[in-house]
Design a protein around this motif. Sequence first.
Motif, mmCIF file in Angstrom:
data_model
loop_
_atom_site.group_PDB
_atom_site.id
_atom_site.type_symbol
_atom_site.label_atom_id
_atom_site.label_comp_id
_atom_site.label_asym_id
_atom_site.label_seq_id
_atom_site.Cartn_x
_atom_site.Cartn_y
_atom_site.Cartn_z
ATOM 1 N N VAL A 9 -8.622 29.725 54.751
ATOM 2 C CA VAL A 9 -8.352 28.427 55.365
ATOM 3 C C VAL A 9 -8.430 27.333 54.300
ATOM 4 O O VAL A 9 -9.378 27.279 53.521
ATOM 5 N N THR A 10 -7.397 26.492 54.252
ATOM 6 C CA THR A 10 -7.400 25.350 53.345
ATOM 7 C C THR A 10 -8.214 24.239 53.980
ATOM 8 O O THR A 10 -7.955 23.844 55.118
ATOM 9 N N ILE A 11 -9.189 23.735 53.244
ATOM 10 C CA ILE A 11 -10.085 22.691 53.716
ATOM 11 C C ILE A 11 -9.549 21.312 53.332
ATOM 12 O O ILE A 11 -9.593 20.385 54.124
ATOM 13 N N ALA A 12 -9.058 21.177 52.104
ATOM 14 C CA ALA A 12 -8.583 19.872 51.634
ATOM 15 C C ALA A 12 -7.617 20.049 50.482
ATOM 16 O O ALA A 12 -7.661 21.044 49.764
ATOM 17 N N GLU A 13 -6.736 19.079 50.350
ATOM 18 C CA GLU A 13 -5.874 18.943 49.176
ATOM 19 C C GLU A 13 -6.142 17.564 48.614
ATOM 20 O O GLU A 13 -5.899 16.568 49.284
ATOM 21 N N VAL A 24 -8.814 22.945 47.985
ATOM 22 C CA VAL A 24 -10.121 23.494 48.331
ATOM 23 C C VAL A 24 -9.924 24.401 49.535
ATOM 24 O O VAL A 24 -9.365 23.982 50.552
ATOM 25 N N LYS A 25 -10.378 25.642 49.407
ATOM 26 C CA LYS A 25 -10.217 26.565 50.528
ATOM 27 C C LYS A 25 -11.357 27.566 50.587
ATOM 28 O O LYS A 25 -12.023 27.828 49.588
ATOM 29 N N LEU A 26 -11.555 28.088 51.785
ATOM 30 C CA LEU A 26 -12.415 29.245 51.958
ATOM 31 C C LEU A 26 -11.496 30.436 51.807
ATOM 32 O O LEU A 26 -10.438 30.509 52.436
ATOM 33 N N ASP A 27 -11.886 31.356 50.957
ATOM 34 C CA ASP A 27 -10.998 32.460 50.606
ATOM 35 C C ASP A 27 -11.817 33.732 50.449
ATOM 36 O O ASP A 27 -13.025 33.739 50.702
ATOM 37 N N LEU A 35 -15.818 29.996 48.073
ATOM 38 C CA LEU A 35 -15.246 28.658 48.108
ATOM 39 C C LEU A 35 -14.400 28.566 46.848
ATOM 40 O O LEU A 35 -14.868 28.862 45.747
#
Length: 85
Positions: A9-13, A24-27, A35
């Motif tokens: 899930v992409t958290i922020a660009e 920034v993503k949870l991967d 993170l």
Amino acid sequence: MTDAPFEPVTIAEIRKNARETIIVKLDQFKGSLILHAWNWYLAPDGRWLAGRSGLAIALHHLPALADALQKALTSAIERGHLPPS
């Protein structure tokens, strides 16, 4: 914790400038949840490509990182480098 299948899930660009952005993503990497905050750049052909720099840490370090970032934000505001939020 859950046994559900992991979905990145992409958290922020965070746009650095016209040619660079931090995603920034949870991967997941080699079975571990991470993170991932990586620098991406705009290639001459118009595609966004992953750069060579970034941060990838195990999710169990996320609380300590969040605490450190909050302390950095507070310090920057107290020193007058950023306006109060």
